[in-house]
Design an enzyme around this catalytic site. Structure first.
Site, PDB file in Angstrom:
ATOM      1  N   ALA A  68       8.797  -4.997  12.338  1.00 20.94           N
ATOM      2  CA  ALA A  68       9.011  -5.768  11.110  1.00 20.94           C
ATOM      3  C   ALA A  68      10.504  -5.921  10.812  1.00 20.94           C
ATOM      4  O   ALA A  68      10.950  -6.978  10.372  1.00 20.94           O
ATOM      5  CB  ALA A  68       8.313  -5.075   9.943  1.00 20.94           C
ATOM      6  N   CYS A 100      -7.361  14.444 -16.971  1.00 17.22           N
ATOM      7  CA  CYS A 100      -7.158  13.471 -18.057  1.00 17.22           C
ATOM      8  C   CYS A 100      -6.129  12.396 -17.711  1.00 17.22           C
ATOM      9  O   CYS A 100      -5.854  11.525 -18.538  1.00 17.22           O
ATOM     10  CB  CYS A 100      -6.756  14.188 -19.353  1.00 17.22           C
ATOM     11  SG  CYS A 100      -5.079  14.836 -19.342  1.00 17.22           S
ATOM     12  N   HIS A 138      -1.478   1.671  -4.232  1.00 18.45           N
ATOM     13  CA  HIS A 138      -1.888   3.071  -4.059  1.00 18.45           C
ATOM     14  C   HIS A 138      -1.002   4.054  -4.822  1.00 18.45           C
ATOM     15  O   HIS A 138      -0.977   5.235  -4.492  1.00 18.45           O
ATOM     16  CB  HIS A 138      -1.942   3.420  -2.557  1.00 18.45           C
ATOM     17  CG  HIS A 138      -2.996   2.665  -1.803  1.00 18.45           C
ATOM     18  ND1 HIS A 138      -2.994   2.519  -0.433  1.00 18.45           N
ATOM     19  CD2 HIS A 138      -4.114   2.009  -2.245  1.00 18.45           C
ATOM     20  CE1 HIS A 138      -4.053   1.807  -0.059  1.00 18.45           C
ATOM     21  NE2 HIS A 138      -4.741   1.479  -1.137  1.00 18.45           N
ATOM     22  N   GLN A 193       0.856  -1.198   0.000  1.00 16.15           N
ATOM     23  CA  GLN A 193       0.000   0.000   0.000  1.00 16.15           C
ATOM     24  C   GLN A 193       0.885   1.240   0.000  1.00 16.15           C
ATOM     25  O   GLN A 193       0.387   2.356  -0.120  1.00 16.15           O
ATOM     26  CB  GLN A 193      -0.876   0.009   1.259  1.00 16.15           C
ATOM     27  CG  GLN A 193      -1.844  -1.151   1.346  1.00 16.15           C
ATOM     28  CD  GLN A 193      -2.455  -1.260   2.743  1.00 16.15           C
ATOM     29  OE1 GLN A 193      -3.421  -0.597   3.064  1.00 16.15           O
ATOM     30  NE2 GLN A 193      -1.878  -2.095   3.581  1.00 16.15           N
ATOM     31  N   CYS A 233      -2.411  14.443 -14.309  1.00 12.41           N
ATOM     32  CA  CYS A 233      -3.458  15.449 -14.408  1.00 12.41           C
ATOM     33  C   CYS A 233      -4.731  14.943 -13.717  1.00 12.41           C
ATOM     34  O   CYS A 233      -5.115  13.784 -13.889  1.00 12.41           O
ATOM     35  CB  CYS A 233      -3.734  15.730 -15.886  1.00 12.41           C
ATOM     36  SG  CYS A 233      -5.175  16.786 -16.140  1.00 12.41           S
ATOM     37  N   CYS A 274      -2.009  20.992 -16.551  1.00 12.59           N
ATOM     38  CA  CYS A 274      -1.819  20.097 -17.698  1.00 12.59           C
ATOM     39  C   CYS A 274      -2.130  20.868 -18.992  1.00 12.59           C
ATOM     40  O   CYS A 274      -2.781  21.920 -18.956  1.00 12.59           O
ATOM     41  CB  CYS A 274      -2.782  18.934 -17.531  1.00 12.59           C
ATOM     42  SG  CYS A 274      -2.857  17.781 -18.884  1.00 12.59           S
TER      43      CYS A 274
HETATM   44  C1  BJW Z   1       4.637  -1.391  12.580  1.00 16.23           C
HETATM   45  C2  BJW Z   1       5.810  -0.749  12.802  1.00 16.23           C
HETATM   46  C3  BJW Z   1       6.938  -1.541  12.712  1.00 16.23           C
HETATM   47  C4  BJW Z   1       4.210   0.806  12.969  1.00 16.23           C
HETATM   48  N1  BJW Z   1       6.805  -2.798  12.435  1.00 16.23           N
HETATM   49  N2  BJW Z   1       4.419  -2.615  12.314  1.00 16.23           N
HETATM   50  C5  BJW Z   1     -15.165  -1.573   2.505  1.00 16.23           C
HETATM   51  C6  BJW Z   1     -15.505  -1.322   3.810  1.00 16.23           C
HETATM   52  C7  BJW Z   1     -15.377  -0.025   4.331  1.00 16.23           C
HETATM   53  C8  BJW Z   1     -14.910   1.036   3.534  1.00 16.23           C
HETATM   54  C9  BJW Z   1     -14.574   0.770   2.245  1.00 16.23           C
HETATM   55  C10 BJW Z   1     -14.688  -0.517   1.738  1.00 16.23           C
HETATM   56  N3  BJW Z   1     -14.280  -0.483   0.446  1.00 16.23           N
HETATM   57  C11 BJW Z   1     -13.887   0.776   0.142  1.00 16.23           C
HETATM   58  C12 BJW Z   1     -14.077   1.556   1.211  1.00 16.23           C
HETATM   59  C13 BJW Z   1     -13.780   3.016   1.283  1.00 16.23           C
HETATM   60  C14 BJW Z   1     -12.309   3.326   1.542  1.00 16.23           C
HETATM   61  C15 BJW Z   1     -11.906   2.721   2.887  1.00 16.23           C
HETATM   62  O1  BJW Z   1     -11.291   1.690   2.980  1.00 16.23           O
HETATM   63  N4  BJW Z   1     -12.198   3.418   3.965  1.00 16.23           N
HETATM   64  C16 BJW Z   1     -11.824   2.950   5.314  1.00 16.23           C
HETATM   65  C17 BJW Z   1     -10.948   3.985   5.998  1.00 16.23           C
HETATM   66  C18 BJW Z   1     -13.058   2.638   6.073  1.00 16.23           C
HETATM   67  N5  BJW Z   1     -11.455   2.832   0.472  1.00 16.23           N
HETATM   68  C19 BJW Z   1     -11.292   3.515  -0.666  1.00 16.23           C
HETATM   69  O2  BJW Z   1     -11.862   4.552  -0.865  1.00 16.23           O
HETATM   70  C20 BJW Z   1     -10.381   2.911  -1.707  1.00 16.23           C
HETATM   71  N6  BJW Z   1     -11.013   2.898  -2.980  1.00 16.23           N
HETATM   72  C21 BJW Z   1     -12.007   2.061  -3.282  1.00 16.23           C
HETATM   73  O3  BJW Z   1     -12.364   1.202  -2.520  1.00 16.23           O
HETATM   74  O4  BJW Z   1     -12.526   2.245  -4.543  1.00 16.23           O
HETATM   75  C22 BJW Z   1     -13.764   1.633  -4.821  1.00 16.23           C
HETATM   76  C23 BJW Z   1     -14.841   2.604  -4.417  1.00 16.23           C
HETATM   77  C24 BJW Z   1     -14.877   3.837  -5.010  1.00 16.23           C
HETATM   78  C25 BJW Z   1     -15.876   4.723  -4.655  1.00 16.23           C
HETATM   79  C26 BJW Z   1     -16.789   4.366  -3.664  1.00 16.23           C
HETATM   80  C27 BJW Z   1     -16.706   3.131  -3.053  1.00 16.23           C
HETATM   81  C28 BJW Z   1     -15.729   2.235  -3.430  1.00 16.23           C
HETATM   82  C29 BJW Z   1      -9.117   3.760  -1.881  1.00 16.23           C
HETATM   83  C30 BJW Z   1      -8.248   3.747  -0.675  1.00 16.23           C
HETATM   84  C31 BJW Z   1      -7.047   4.664  -0.907  1.00 16.23           C
HETATM   85  C32 BJW Z   1      -6.192   4.838   0.344  1.00 16.23           C
HETATM   86  N7  BJW Z   1      -5.249   5.866   0.104  1.00 16.23           N
HETATM   87  C33 BJW Z   1      -4.227   6.155   1.110  1.00 16.23           C
HETATM   88  C34 BJW Z   1      -3.375   7.336   0.584  1.00 16.23           C
HETATM   89  C35 BJW Z   1      -2.468   6.841  -0.541  1.00 16.23           C
HETATM   90  C36 BJW Z   1      -1.614   7.923  -1.098  1.00 16.23           C
HETATM   91  C37 BJW Z   1      -0.663   8.491  -0.088  1.00 16.23           C
HETATM   92  O5  BJW Z   1       0.196   7.785   0.473  1.00 16.23           O
HETATM   93  O6  BJW Z   1      -0.790   9.674   0.145  1.00 16.23           O
HETATM   94  O7  BJW Z   1      -3.398   5.004   1.328  1.00 16.23           O
HETATM   95  S1  BJW Z   1      -4.888   6.486   2.745  1.00 16.23           S
HETATM   96  C38 BJW Z   1      -3.584   5.669   3.617  1.00 16.23           C
HETATM   97  O8  BJW Z   1      -4.097   4.468   4.301  1.00 16.23           O
HETATM   98  C39 BJW Z   1      -2.631   5.151   2.542  1.00 16.23           C
HETATM   99  C40 BJW Z   1      -2.230   3.818   3.077  1.00 16.23           C
HETATM  100  O9  BJW Z   1      -1.702   3.012   2.037  1.00 16.23           O
HETATM  101  C41 BJW Z   1      -3.517   3.312   3.673  1.00 16.23           C
HETATM  102  C42 BJW Z   1      -3.330   2.211   4.690  1.00 16.23           C
HETATM  103  O10 BJW Z   1      -2.568   2.635   5.772  1.00 16.23           O
HETATM  104  P1  BJW Z   1      -1.541   1.627   6.439  1.00 16.23           P
HETATM  105  O11 BJW Z   1      -0.461   1.313   5.499  1.00 16.23           O
HETATM  106  O12 BJW Z   1      -2.269   0.498   7.020  1.00 16.23           O
HETATM  107  O13 BJW Z   1      -0.877   2.593   7.559  1.00 16.23           O
HETATM  108  P2  BJW Z   1      -1.395   2.926   9.041  1.00 16.23           P
HETATM  109  O14 BJW Z   1      -0.693   4.145   9.461  1.00 16.23           O
HETATM  110  O15 BJW Z   1      -2.860   2.901   9.143  1.00 16.23           O
HETATM  111  O16 BJW Z   1      -0.888   1.679   9.915  1.00 16.23           O
HETATM  112  C43 BJW Z   1       0.491   1.423  10.168  1.00 16.23           C
HETATM  113  C44 BJW Z   1       0.568   0.132  10.948  1.00 16.23           C
HETATM  114  O17 BJW Z   1       1.945  -0.202  11.105  1.00 16.23           O
HETATM  115  C45 BJW Z   1      -0.020   0.230  12.359  1.00 16.23           C
HETATM  116  O18 BJW Z   1      -0.884  -0.883  12.560  1.00 16.23           O
HETATM  117  C46 BJW Z   1       1.199   0.126  13.282  1.00 16.23           C
HETATM  118  O19 BJW Z   1       0.933  -0.581  14.482  1.00 16.23           O
HETATM  119  C47 BJW Z   1       2.174  -0.620  12.424  1.00 16.23           C
HETATM  120  N8  BJW Z   1       3.592  -0.365  12.683  1.00 16.23           N
HETATM  121  N9  BJW Z   1       5.529   0.622  13.053  1.00 16.23           N
HETATM  122  C48 BJW Z   1       5.565  -3.334  12.245  1.00 16.23           C
HETATM  123  N10 BJW Z   1       8.134  -0.969  12.925  1.00 16.23           N
HETATM  124 ZN    ZN Z   2      -4.987  16.862 -18.490  1.00 16.53          ZN
END
Ligand code: BJW
Ligand code: ZN
Length: 271
Positions: A251, A150, A139, A121, A147, A168
């Site tokens: 990790a 587009c 992601h 991710q 853009c 763009c």
């Molecule tokens: C350690 C450690 C160490 C610390 N060792 N561990 C089904 C159910 C409910 C909601 C939805 C669903 N399907 C879709 C949704 C909506 C939404 C969603 O999931 N919302 C939830 C919040 C409820 N999802 C979306 O919108 C996605 N699109 C989609 O589903 O399209 C279809 C659709 C479209 C329209 C309508 C409906 C459906 C898109 C999701 C995009 C997420 N984007 C981001 C930003 C990316 C760009 C950027 O980086 O700027 O992605 S948000 C952010 O969260 C980023 C990450 O990749 C993502 C996940 O975070 P992650 O990696 O888990 O990080 P943390 O900080 O949360 O956790 C870190 C962990 O590490 C912790 O647990 C620590 O304990 C641990 N840790 N140090 C081991 N050393």
């Molecule tokens: Zn464009």
């Protein structure tokens, strides 16, 4: 394989603070020996030890804004400067970091299995820098721009100092080439990720809060399709109780040990 100090949670039946040398569960060892097909999902936690801040938790807040408030098209439309300020700050942080032993262990692990898929991710590119080849970036990648209208790639510089943000050729605003909330993930990549999860015999969920979908569905799909599911995370997550084995620790400390164990198992004489 001995582990020390890690909080260990196996088979949903017991959970103890390990302060003595302990063996991993037999089932896990068996999977490390016999699995051909392995899939790994990583999240921000794997890059935390490199100095990349995570999204959630105490270190995950940026100027009192959460990812849910900044990583959306609406946030960008309402205030592109603020969203760009966040991304430019993160680019700066990421430009000064290197892969840690966790990333490197996964690059090593890739060489040890016939069918290995690394699904991330993260947008920081650290898996590639560590030498992993088979990577599915769910992601996007923070170093790229496109853009808003587009989707044409934009290679120019982004600077907030010059006042106006670049546009763009079509007139659309330039944005980071990442996936925001409410946006579809790249279809080919998410399809490949689900296929790898379905055929995995062993699945690792590493350093992710397992809250954001569809990524959070991948470990569930893997286990429902028969995989042995292992979580590696500092803290318990909603996935911990569902996993066959949840190892709570860093990790960068746990993964090198697992790779060492795989190598030791391969060196064992066959009975
Ligand atoms: C350690 C450690 C160490 C610390 N060792 N561990 C089904 C159910 C409910 C909601 C939805 C669903 N399907 C879709 C949704 C909506 C939404 C969603 O999931 N919302 C939830 C919040 C409820 N999802 C979306 O919108 C996605 N699109 C989609 O589903 O399209 C279809 C659709 C479209 C329209 C309508 C409906 C459906 C898109 C999701 C995009 C997420 N984007 C981001 C930003 C990316 C760009 C950027 O980086 O700027 O992605 S948000 C952010 O969260 C980023 C990450 O990749 C993502 C996940 O975070 P992650 O990696 O888990 O990080 P943390 O900080 O949360 O956790 C870190 C962990 O590490 C912790 O647990 C620590 O304990 C641990 N840790 N140090 C081991 N050393
Ligand atoms: Zn464009």
């Amino acid at each position: 394989m001995a582990i020390n100090k890690f909080l260990f949670h196996a088979g949903r039946k017991f959970r103890i603070l390990v302060s003595v040398m302990i063996e991993y569960p037999k089932e896990f060892i068996k999977m490390l020996k016999k699995a051909n097909s392995v899939a790994v999902l990583t999240g921000a936690g794997i890059s935390a030890e490199s100095g990349v801040p995570t999204f959630r938790g105490k270190d995950g807040i940026w100027k009192n804004f959460s990812a849910e408030e900044l990583a959306t098209v609406d946030a960008f439309m309402n205030n592109p400067e603020r969203v760009w300020e966040w991304y430019l700050w993160r680019r700066q942080v990421m430009s000064g970091v290197s892969p840690n032993p966790g990333h490197k262990a996964l690059a090593e692990m890739e060489k040890l299995f016939d069918d290995f898929t690394l699904i991330t991710q993260n947008v920081d590119g650290l898996h590639r820098q560590a030498g992993s080849n088979s990577i599915l970036e769910l992601h996007g990648n923070i170093s790229l721009n496109k853009c808003l209208e587009c989707s044409r790639p934009f290679a120019g510089e982004i600077s907030l100092e010059r006042g106006e943000l670049p546009k763009c050729e079509c007139g659309g605003k330039i944005r980071p080439d990442v996936v925001w909330f409410g946006e579809m993930l790249p279809r080919d990549i998410i399809n490949k990720a689900f296929m790898a999860s379905e055929r995995a015999e062993l699945f690792f969920s590493i350093g992710t809060s397992a809250l954001v979908h569809p990524a959070a569905s991948l470990p569930v799909t893997a286990r429902q399709s028969g995989a042995y599911l292992v979580e590696v995370n500092l803290d318990p997550t909603p996935l911990s109780g569902f996993a066959d084995l949840a190892i709570h620790g860093k990790a960068g400390e746990i993964l090198p040990g697992i790779v060492k164990l795989i190598n030791e198992l391969r060196d064992e004489p066959k009975k």
